[in-house]
Design an enzyme around this catalytic site. Sequence first.
Site, PDB file in Angstrom:
ATOM      1  N   SER A  17       0.968  -1.686  -0.103  1.00  0.00           N
ATOM      2  CA  SER A  17      -0.179  -0.196   0.125  1.00  0.00           C
ATOM      3  C   SER A  17       0.727   1.703  -0.054  1.00  0.00           C
ATOM      4  CB  SER A  17      -0.825   0.554   1.543  1.00  0.00           C
ATOM      5  OG  SER A  17      -1.628   1.274   1.675  1.00  0.00           O
ATOM      6  N   TYR A  55      -1.567  -1.578  10.505  1.00  0.00           N
ATOM      7  CA  TYR A  55      -1.528  -1.626   8.808  1.00  0.00           C
ATOM      8  C   TYR A  55      -0.714  -1.531   7.968  1.00  0.00           C
ATOM      9  CZ  TYR A  55      -3.705  -1.694   4.365  1.00  0.00           C
ATOM     10  OH  TYR A  55      -4.230  -1.932   3.392  1.00  0.00           O
TER      11      TYR A  55
END
Length: 350
Positions: free
Chosen positions: A218, A231
């Site tokens: 990401s 995350y």
Amino acid sequence: MASNARPVEEKPWHSHLTIDLLVTVAQYTFLHPFVAWMIPLSLRAQLTPYTHTSFRLSVVYAASLTVFYFLSLLSQRIAHGAPRKVIHSEEVIVITGGASGLGLLLAQIYGMQGATVAILDVKRPREGEIKGVTWYECNVGDKSQVASAAQRISEDLGTPTILINNAGIVNGKSFLELTTRDIERNFHVNLLSHFHTIQTFLPGMLEEGRGTIVTVASVLGYLGSAYLSDYTSAKAGLIAMHTSLEAELQQSTNSAAKQIQMILCTPGQLNTALFAGLKTPSAFLAPLVEPVDIAKAISKMIDSGDGGHIALPFYAGWIQWLNVLPAGLQKIIRSLSGVDSAMAHLEKKK
């Protein structure tokens, strides 16, 4: 008879205008070498003299784009080596988190193209969503389950030659709200699963002398974000792991290691259930990324036999330059972008 269908929300015409659209148009028009050479050719067709300024400038422009294009190809070859030959009927593809979202799209793409596809997921895909694809129930955060699934895949389908690590979860809690169980589950699924699957399937690729490994990380792995500390930490770890493994394979004395292509994908906010309800700060500069666009980019690079980096939308490919700016300017940009407040607003809504 009254209809129960929900009315389609009408969006203003400019909602589809994004920087990514403008860049794409530019790349296929005035920034494309072939199109650029049409300018001096057109000038000559009008009998413009070779010595005329407009003709000379157009030639310099077209030549510059051409040189840049070939230098880009050279850079790709130096960085990732020669592309490998990919034949769908001879590939066995393993996709983690393939029961929904991006993973499901990739499974559908390759299932329809005749490749042998296995998906690893804790949940079963809905009936009729995938054809020609085999589901194996597996918690990829548990290495023993990955090993068990790998043995069944080898017996049922053959040796996997393409691995797409896509599984992911989001807790979306503040740092102090995260429980030990939250943190451990996050790292098991978002980071350790990649170690489990690569350590399990890479030896078979080395024996076959070919393979492709896709790491879906990401853009937040570069940025970090409030309320996503676990995350983003895992995604940053994936980027570092990918870089380290790629270097290790390239320096290996095993010639087969150099036939393994590595693909890193660092998308912006995907329009999936994982971040449902999260509002992007700028639909023009940072539009939502449709899973189908990422799926097409990943499958295109896999099928070309190349390794490389996929970063969508446009800003995701340049975000690392943020870290070279002065700290104060970085803070202003983060504040304007809303990267640190988006999750907080989403939690308040809930």
